[in-house]
Design a protein around this motif. Sequence first.
Motif, PDB file in Angstrom:
ATOM      1  N   VAL A   1      -2.861  14.212  -2.553  1.00  0.00           N
ATOM      2  CA  VAL A   1      -3.339  14.355  -1.170  1.00  0.00           C
ATOM      3  C   VAL A   1      -4.597  13.514  -0.959  1.00  0.00           C
ATOM      4  N   LEU A   2      -5.534  13.586  -1.903  1.00  0.00           N
ATOM      5  CA  LEU A   2      -6.762  12.798  -1.790  1.00  0.00           C
ATOM      6  C   LEU A   2      -6.473  11.303  -1.775  1.00  0.00           C
ATOM      7  N   LEU A   3      -5.584  10.874  -2.660  1.00  0.00           N
ATOM      8  CA  LEU A   3      -5.237   9.457  -2.706  1.00  0.00           C
ATOM      9  C   LEU A   3      -4.534   9.020  -1.424  1.00  0.00           C
ATOM     10  N   TRP A   4      -3.606   9.836  -0.971  1.00  0.00           N
ATOM     11  CA  TRP A   4      -2.867   9.531   0.252  1.00  0.00           C
ATOM     12  C   TRP A   4      -3.828   9.416   1.439  1.00  0.00           C
ATOM     13  N   PHE A   5      -4.736  10.368   1.547  1.00  0.00           N
ATOM     14  CA  PHE A   5      -5.699  10.339   2.643  1.00  0.00           C
ATOM     15  C   PHE A   5      -6.620   9.121   2.531  1.00  0.00           C
ATOM     16  N   GLY A   6      -7.177   8.898   1.344  1.00  0.00           N
ATOM     17  CA  GLY A   6      -8.120   7.796   1.168  1.00  0.00           C
ATOM     18  C   GLY A   6      -7.507   6.436   1.407  1.00  0.00           C
ATOM     19  N   VAL A   7      -6.341   6.202   0.824  1.00  0.00           N
ATOM     20  CA  VAL A   7      -5.685   4.912   0.993  1.00  0.00           C
ATOM     21  C   VAL A   7      -5.163   4.763   2.430  1.00  0.00           C
ATOM     22  N   GLY A   8      -4.657   5.855   2.999  1.00  0.00           N
ATOM     23  CA  GLY A   8      -4.073   5.787   4.339  1.00  0.00           C
ATOM     24  C   GLY A   8      -5.068   5.426   5.424  1.00  0.00           C
ATOM     25  N   ILE A   9      -6.359   5.735   5.211  1.00  0.00           N
ATOM     26  CA  ILE A   9      -7.362   5.431   6.240  1.00  0.00           C
ATOM     27  C   ILE A   9      -8.182   4.189   5.891  1.00  0.00           C
ATOM     28  N   ILE A  10      -7.769   3.438   4.866  1.00  0.00           N
ATOM     29  CA  ILE A  10      -8.486   2.207   4.515  1.00  0.00           C
ATOM     30  C   ILE A  10      -8.634   1.264   5.714  1.00  0.00           C
ATOM     31  N   PRO A  11      -7.584   1.063   6.544  1.00  0.00           N
ATOM     32  CA  PRO A  11      -7.764   0.144   7.676  1.00  0.00           C
ATOM     33  C   PRO A  11      -8.943   0.497   8.565  1.00  0.00           C
ATOM     34  N   SER A  12      -9.120   1.792   8.872  1.00  0.00           N
ATOM     35  CA  SER A  12     -10.250   2.157   9.735  1.00  0.00           C
ATOM     36  C   SER A  12     -11.561   2.195   8.954  1.00  0.00           C
ATOM     37  N   LEU A  13     -11.508   2.386   7.632  1.00  0.00           N
ATOM     38  CA  LEU A  13     -12.730   2.298   6.838  1.00  0.00           C
ATOM     39  C   LEU A  13     -13.296   0.879   6.903  1.00  0.00           C
ATOM     40  N   LEU A  14     -12.425  -0.088   7.096  1.00  0.00           N
ATOM     41  CA  LEU A  14     -12.864  -1.482   7.203  1.00  0.00           C
ATOM     42  C   LEU A  14     -13.250  -1.852   8.624  1.00  0.00           C
TER      43      LEU A  14
END
Length: 631
Positions: free
Chosen positions: A316-329
């Motif tokens: 879940v943590l990995l899915w959430f973290g990787v899934g929001i990478i576009p907006s983190l950038l």
Amino acid sequence: MKFNRTKPLLLFIFWVAFTLRVALLTEVPPGLTHDEANHGREALGLLDGIFLFYFPLNYGSEPFYSYMVAGFMGLLGESLFALRFVNVVFGTAVLAITYSWVKRAFSTQTALLTIGIMSVSFWPLATSRQALRAGMLPFFFGLAVWYYWILFLKEKLSRQQQLIFTALFGLCIGLTLHIYLASRVAWLVFPLFVIYLFIIRDRRAQRMWQPTGAGLLFAGLLFLPMYLYLQRNPFALTRLEMLDGPLLALTTGNFQPVLANISSALLAFIWPGRGDLFLAYNIPGRPVLDGVTAVFFVVGLLITIWHWKRPSYAFVLLWFGVGIIPSLLTGATANTTRNLAALAVVHLIPAIGFSHIWQFIKQRQQWHIQTEQLVSVLSAIWLIFAGWQTTRAYFVQWAQLPEVRGAYQQNLVQALAFVEDAPPEETILLSTVYPGPAHDPSISLVLTAQSPHSERWMNAQYALLLPNAATSQAVVPQSTAAHPYFLNWLTPIETVQLRATDLDPNFTAYAVDGSALSDEIGSETAVNFNNAITLIHTEWLTHNLTSGNEAELVTIWRVNDPSQIGPIVPPTFTTDVVMFAQILGEDGVPLAQRDALDAPSWGWQEGDTLIQIHPIVLPETAVAGEYRTIV
């Protein structure tokens, strides 16, 4: 016989989700954005036999969604409903795949809570009603997760079964790569999960690295043709160039833009005023989650971090973290589309928070009450509150905002409906702010695919196109009110009022008469441009000017042969010429100029007449005298 309440609950949740997604589908959103219309344009092209591997509109877009829309239009008709219904289907189907995975990874109760909040939350509701390719991403990425989890849990799969599920996992990842740009990082969840398994020394690590690698390799092979195409046709993809600013800053050692974007992106989930500011997708500043769900989200995220050594929580943590990478950038703006790979897990996290809070209370409560009944009541109160918040926010507040009606081109939508009753032989002139082929004309193409009318496009503030037709009618909104010079050829018929609060509150229909044109322009020596167009008249509407003022030059052109106007250029593969009007100084260097063409060349037809006004502002430094002008 024991009564199973799960099935009725599931049916009710799906009924609520589907109803919210399909109700008033052609009315809310209140029109079409250019991105939506271009997907419809692509689908209509496919139905006409124009097959492309990658679509250059919308700054370049992956093909899967447009092909899916073409299929739906083939079944349901070429309409706005068919265009939007694609994401209604996949936006509802993602609940089924999410429920199945969460039930396996956590519990039935958590799965029901997850899809319950997904069914009534603003973000999944909005993306299920938009005709955007990103709306399909949650389903296919969730399906990839589901197949992957079968490989993870089932230790005694036969060799054949393992190959089948690995291929299906890879196929789904490959499909996501043909849907939306964000999928190019989303697949990282799976190799990172294998690395995690090795770190915690889980015995399943040895078993999982092979299907993970094989599935991703298969996905890469499926993506390879599109990758090679983009390498050879870089004009087709400009979106990456629009998103690489923070990454370029990182290469120079400047971490500030990325850190600011990370903070903005995370707060966008829970903090009022920090949500997506892009009003076409969200009430500007509204956080992803309502207040109650946001509290459970924070609790659930902390609990998930606490239990990171359990594979399901780590995933879940990995899915959430990787899934929001576009907006983190890129920050919070447009995160409602860029984060869609993480949509399911974002709504799973508050369900985890609620479930753990309840388990904590259950273990310590001394009340004489049925705990199952209490949790059902509290869950229902939570979901009813969230659903009420979403329904009010989406259908009442967001959809009625004047800015949203403007973004979805409500004035043009009403104008197109108005001219449907015009005689079939009548040519329709449409004045808009965006007459280019990839903008407002795409909206017309989707909404009036079967219209018998011939259309011309222009911005009547500066251009009037007089068609070579027996009768014609012009529809001009307030935002592009006709230049007074054009009233020589326009006779008002009717003004239609929309809402007084609209940014563009009315449009006027004019009868068009170009028969007196020759009398107006007199006789001059024509200038022929490659037999494409002929310049037949020029005049200044203003003569004696002072520096800093605006001069208006009129040029009138006759269209001879549209095929000779200019080269065919992407992304619409039409002509796209520009007129350069320049006032030259004594040294021949341009002193002032305006470079524009307000009745785009892509829509010209033989025999049409174009009247273009070139407003040119004289610089403050201009001195008295006579100046030469070129076009």
